[in-house]
Write a protein that holds these residues in place. Structure first.
Motif, PDB file in Angstrom:
ATOM      1  N   SER A   1       0.832  -1.207   0.000  1.00  0.00           N
ATOM      2  CA  SER A   1       0.000   0.000   0.000  1.00  0.00           C
ATOM      3  C   SER A   1       0.866   1.257   0.000  1.00  0.00           C
ATOM      4  O   SER A   1       0.553   2.233  -0.690  1.00  0.00           O
ATOM      5  CB  SER A   1      -0.943   0.000   1.199  1.00  0.00           C
ATOM      6  OG  SER A   1      -1.869  -1.054   1.076  1.00  0.00           O
TER       7      SER A   1
ATOM      8  N   THR B   1      -5.679   6.076  -4.173  1.00  0.00           N
ATOM      9  CA  THR B   1      -6.281   7.363  -3.808  1.00  0.00           C
ATOM     10  C   THR B   1      -7.042   7.209  -2.501  1.00  0.00           C
ATOM     11  O   THR B   1      -7.498   6.124  -2.159  1.00  0.00           O
ATOM     12  CB  THR B   1      -7.232   7.862  -4.909  1.00  0.00           C
ATOM     13  OG1 THR B   1      -8.258   6.891  -5.125  1.00  0.00           O
ATOM     14  CG2 THR B   1      -6.480   8.099  -6.212  1.00  0.00           C
ATOM     15  N   GLU B   2      -7.175   8.301  -1.805  1.00  0.00           N
ATOM     16  CA  GLU B   2      -7.862   8.266  -0.533  1.00  0.00           C
ATOM     17  C   GLU B   2      -9.306   8.700  -0.689  1.00  0.00           C
ATOM     18  O   GLU B   2      -9.624   9.361  -1.658  1.00  0.00           O
ATOM     19  CB  GLU B   2      -7.130   9.109   0.520  1.00  0.00           C
ATOM     20  CG  GLU B   2      -6.529  10.368   0.018  1.00  0.00           C
ATOM     21  CD  GLU B   2      -5.670  11.080   1.064  1.00  0.00           C
ATOM     22  OE1 GLU B   2      -5.445  10.604   2.184  1.00  0.00           O
ATOM     23  OE2 GLU B   2      -5.231  12.161   0.736  1.00  0.00           O
ATOM     24  N   PRO B   3     -10.137   8.294   0.220  1.00  0.00           N
ATOM     25  CA  PRO B   3      -9.856   7.467   1.383  1.00  0.00           C
ATOM     26  C   PRO B   3      -9.667   6.003   0.980  1.00  0.00           C
ATOM     27  O   PRO B   3     -10.216   5.544  -0.026  1.00  0.00           O
ATOM     28  CB  PRO B   3     -11.096   7.649   2.265  1.00  0.00           C
ATOM     29  CG  PRO B   3     -12.201   7.898   1.300  1.00  0.00           C
ATOM     30  CD  PRO B   3     -11.575   8.660   0.157  1.00  0.00           C
ATOM     31  N   VAL B   4      -8.907   5.305   1.785  1.00  0.00           N
ATOM     32  CA  VAL B   4      -8.604   3.901   1.534  1.00  0.00           C
ATOM     33  C   VAL B   4      -9.355   3.059   2.552  1.00  0.00           C
ATOM     34  O   VAL B   4      -9.213   3.269   3.759  1.00  0.00           O
ATOM     35  CB  VAL B   4      -7.086   3.635   1.640  1.00  0.00           C
ATOM     36  CG1 VAL B   4      -6.784   2.157   1.451  1.00  0.00           C
ATOM     37  CG2 VAL B   4      -6.328   4.485   0.634  1.00  0.00           C
TER      38      VAL B   4
ATOM     39  N   GLU C   1     -11.733   4.087   7.175  1.00  0.00           N
ATOM     40  CA  GLU C   1     -11.255   4.751   5.975  1.00  0.00           C
ATOM     41  C   GLU C   1     -10.005   5.515   6.380  1.00  0.00           C
ATOM     42  O   GLU C   1     -10.034   6.300   7.332  1.00  0.00           O
ATOM     43  CB  GLU C   1     -12.312   5.697   5.414  1.00  0.00           C
ATOM     44  CG  GLU C   1     -13.478   4.985   4.774  1.00  0.00           C
ATOM     45  CD  GLU C   1     -14.458   5.960   4.130  1.00  0.00           C
ATOM     46  OE1 GLU C   1     -14.441   7.173   4.464  1.00  0.00           O
ATOM     47  OE2 GLU C   1     -15.255   5.500   3.304  1.00  0.00           O
TER      48      GLU C   1
ATOM     49  N   THR D   1      -6.485   7.866   5.415  1.00  0.00           N
ATOM     50  CA  THR D   1      -5.813   8.760   4.480  1.00  0.00           C
ATOM     51  C   THR D   1      -4.450   8.155   4.146  1.00  0.00           C
ATOM     52  O   THR D   1      -3.975   7.234   4.833  1.00  0.00           O
ATOM     53  CB  THR D   1      -5.600  10.153   5.111  1.00  0.00           C
ATOM     54  OG1 THR D   1      -4.698  10.011   6.226  1.00  0.00           O
ATOM     55  CG2 THR D   1      -6.920  10.763   5.552  1.00  0.00           C
ATOM     56  N   ALA D   2      -3.830   8.692   3.127  1.00  0.00           N
ATOM     57  CA  ALA D   2      -2.483   8.235   2.767  1.00  0.00           C
ATOM     58  C   ALA D   2      -1.529   8.450   3.937  1.00  0.00           C
ATOM     59  O   ALA D   2      -0.700   7.581   4.235  1.00  0.00           O
ATOM     60  CB  ALA D   2      -1.994   8.961   1.521  1.00  0.00           C
TER      61      ALA D   2
ATOM     62  N   ILE E   1       0.818   4.138  -2.807  1.00  0.00           N
ATOM     63  CA  ILE E   1       0.644   5.558  -2.486  1.00  0.00           C
ATOM     64  C   ILE E   1       1.757   6.370  -3.134  1.00  0.00           C
ATOM     65  O   ILE E   1       1.509   7.382  -3.786  1.00  0.00           O
ATOM     66  CB  ILE E   1       0.636   5.772  -0.953  1.00  0.00           C
ATOM     67  CG1 ILE E   1      -0.663   5.221  -0.359  1.00  0.00           C
ATOM     68  CG2 ILE E   1       0.810   7.246  -0.607  1.00  0.00           C
ATOM     69  CD1 ILE E   1      -0.639   5.096   1.159  1.00  0.00           C
TER      70      ILE E   1
END
Length: 141
Positions: A60, A70-73, A83, A85-86, A64
């Motif tokens: 992951s 892309t976020e949210p992940v 969820e 963020t990067a 990134i």
């Protein structure tokens, strides 16, 4: 009937060496269990640190960095779905990497200490020695 004296095959030195080897194996097993047993992060997040999870987290991070994620992940922690963020994924990856490295460094320190001891190591509390060394490394940052 054989005239072999089996007591000469299993000497006290052989018994001691076997017990020492068993204690070192116990230490390695403990390190693996701690390494892969998960970690808790701030906010109550519990992160799986199995070898598979470590690989997924690393993949992951690469995704990134390559701009492929892309976020949210959506991510499933031990505590449930979130969820992320990067930046949160990178924070988790750093925490996992620190934990794994600390586990190996701990095993190395405890093994070096055990190596310096004589005898069969039966009086060594491997779990306590591991926990104490891990805490020292954690405080050292």
């Amino acid at each position: 009937m054989s005239n072999i004296d089996l007591s000469q095959l299993i000497t006290p030195e052989t018994k001691q060496a076997r017990r020492r080897a068993e204690t070192f194996a116990k230490l390695a097993d403990l390190r693996w269990k701690r390494e892969t047993g998960g970690i808790s992060l701030e906010g109550g997040m519990r992160v799986n640190t199995s070898r598979e999870s470590q690989a997924q987290i690393a993949a992951s991070v690469q995704s990134i960095e390559a701009g492929l994620l892309t976020e949210p992940v959506d991510w499933k922690l031990e505590t449930g779905w979130v969820e992320l963020t990067a930046d949160q994924i990178l924070t988790i990856a750093q925490a996992v990497a620190d934990h794994v490295q600390r586990c190996f460094a701990t095993e190395r320190r405890v093994a070096a200490h055990m190596e310096s001891l004589g005898g069969d190591l039966l009086d060594v509390d491997v779990a306590k020695a591991f926990d104490d060394a891990y805490e020292v490394l954690m405080r050292a940052g």
